[in-house]
Design a protein around this motif. Structure first.
Motif, PDB file in Angstrom:
ATOM      1  N   GLN A 169     -39.831 -20.440  41.502  1.00  0.00           N
ATOM      2  CA  GLN A 169     -40.315 -19.281  40.755  1.00  0.00           C
ATOM      3  C   GLN A 169     -40.349 -18.021  41.611  1.00  0.00           C
ATOM      4  O   GLN A 169     -40.271 -16.910  41.078  1.00  0.00           O
ATOM      5  CB  GLN A 169     -41.730 -19.553  40.225  1.00  0.00           C
ATOM      6  N   GLN A 170     -40.473 -18.166  42.904  1.00  0.00           N
ATOM      7  CA  GLN A 170     -40.659 -17.028  43.793  1.00  0.00           C
ATOM      8  C   GLN A 170     -39.576 -15.958  43.663  1.00  0.00           C
ATOM      9  O   GLN A 170     -39.895 -14.769  43.577  1.00  0.00           O
ATOM     10  CB  GLN A 170     -40.778 -17.508  45.239  1.00  0.00           C
ATOM     11  N   PRO A 171     -38.277 -16.296  43.644  1.00  0.00           N
ATOM     12  CA  PRO A 171     -37.260 -15.242  43.501  1.00  0.00           C
ATOM     13  C   PRO A 171     -37.401 -14.454  42.190  1.00  0.00           C
ATOM     14  O   PRO A 171     -37.137 -13.249  42.159  1.00  0.00           O
ATOM     15  CB  PRO A 171     -35.937 -16.002  43.527  1.00  0.00           C
ATOM     16  N   PHE A 172     -37.833 -15.117  41.133  1.00  0.00           N
ATOM     17  CA  PHE A 172     -38.015 -14.420  39.858  1.00  0.00           C
ATOM     18  C   PHE A 172     -39.196 -13.464  39.927  1.00  0.00           C
ATOM     19  O   PHE A 172     -39.148 -12.369  39.358  1.00  0.00           O
ATOM     20  CB  PHE A 172     -38.210 -15.425  38.720  1.00  0.00           C
ATOM     21  N   LEU A 173     -40.257 -13.856  40.626  1.00  0.00           N
ATOM     22  CA  LEU A 173     -41.425 -12.990  40.765  1.00  0.00           C
ATOM     23  C   LEU A 173     -41.115 -11.762  41.610  1.00  0.00           C
ATOM     24  O   LEU A 173     -41.730 -10.710  41.439  1.00  0.00           O
ATOM     25  CB  LEU A 173     -42.601 -13.769  41.356  1.00  0.00           C
ATOM     26  N   GLU A 174     -40.137 -11.861  42.503  1.00  0.00           N
ATOM     27  CA  GLU A 174     -39.745 -10.717  43.322  1.00  0.00           C
ATOM     28  C   GLU A 174     -39.080  -9.624  42.487  1.00  0.00           C
ATOM     29  O   GLU A 174     -39.030  -8.471  42.908  1.00  0.00           O
ATOM     30  CB  GLU A 174     -38.834 -11.174  44.452  1.00  0.00           C
ATOM     31  N   ILE A 175     -38.592  -9.962  41.323  1.00  0.00           N
ATOM     32  CA  ILE A 175     -38.021  -8.959  40.409  1.00  0.00           C
ATOM     33  C   ILE A 175     -39.077  -7.920  40.072  1.00  0.00           C
ATOM     34  O   ILE A 175     -38.764  -6.728  39.938  1.00  0.00           O
ATOM     35  CB  ILE A 175     -37.473  -9.639  39.134  1.00  0.00           C
ATOM     36  N   ASN A 176     -40.328  -8.346  39.934  1.00  0.00           N
ATOM     37  CA  ASN A 176     -41.415  -7.418  39.616  1.00  0.00           C
ATOM     38  C   ASN A 176     -41.550  -6.326  40.675  1.00  0.00           C
ATOM     39  O   ASN A 176     -41.853  -5.179  40.347  1.00  0.00           O
ATOM     40  CB  ASN A 176     -42.737  -8.164  39.474  1.00  0.00           C
ATOM     41  N   GLN A 177     -41.330  -6.670  41.929  1.00  0.00           N
ATOM     42  CA  GLN A 177     -41.433  -5.681  42.999  1.00  0.00           C
ATOM     43  C   GLN A 177     -40.334  -4.629  42.866  1.00  0.00           C
ATOM     44  O   GLN A 177     -40.555  -3.452  43.113  1.00  0.00           O
ATOM     45  CB  GLN A 177     -41.352  -6.352  44.360  1.00  0.00           C
ATOM     46  N   HIS A 178     -39.145  -5.054  42.464  1.00  0.00           N
ATOM     47  CA  HIS A 178     -38.027  -4.126  42.328  1.00  0.00           C
ATOM     48  C   HIS A 178     -38.171  -3.239  41.092  1.00  0.00           C
ATOM     49  O   HIS A 178     -37.780  -2.074  41.117  1.00  0.00           O
ATOM     50  CB  HIS A 178     -36.700  -4.884  42.278  1.00  0.00           C
TER      51      HIS A 178
ATOM     52  N   GLY B 258     -41.139  -2.587  39.609  1.00  0.00           N
ATOM     53  CA  GLY B 258     -42.415  -1.894  39.626  1.00  0.00           C
ATOM     54  C   GLY B 258     -43.291  -2.219  38.421  1.00  0.00           C
ATOM     55  O   GLY B 258     -44.207  -1.485  38.096  1.00  0.00           O
ATOM     56  N   ALA B 259     -42.995  -3.301  37.745  1.00  0.00           N
ATOM     57  CA  ALA B 259     -43.776  -3.705  36.566  1.00  0.00           C
ATOM     58  C   ALA B 259     -43.840  -5.230  36.516  1.00  0.00           C
ATOM     59  O   ALA B 259     -43.124  -5.919  37.233  1.00  0.00           O
ATOM     60  CB  ALA B 259     -43.122  -3.170  35.295  1.00  0.00           C
TER      61      ALA B 259
END
Length: 64
Positions: free
Chosen positions: A38-47, A49-50
């Motif tokens: 799941q971690q790589p998908f959660l990093e999308i939020n950082q890119h 900003g939501a």
């Protein structure tokens, strides 16, 4: 599946000992394997900003 315990995939044990406590196996598998996937998908939020991606925590049987 990748590194999945035989008991989680429905494989019947060859011995009378079985695979052990399936709920404990599920919890450990979720913590070590699913969390890492799941971690790589959660990093999308950082890119973005939501909070575009989120995951629910599983509700285990022995928890209220």
């Amino acid at each position: 599946m990748h590194r999945m315990q035989p008991g989680l995939s429905g494989i019947m044990p060859e011995t009378n000992g079985g695979f052990g406590d399936i709920e404990k196996i599920m919890k450990v598998y979720h913590e070590l394997e699913i969390g890492a996937l799941q971690q790589p998908f959660l990093e999308i939020n950082q890119h973005l900003g939501a909070g575009a991606v989120s995951f629910r925590e599983p509700m285990w049987r022995d928890e209220p």
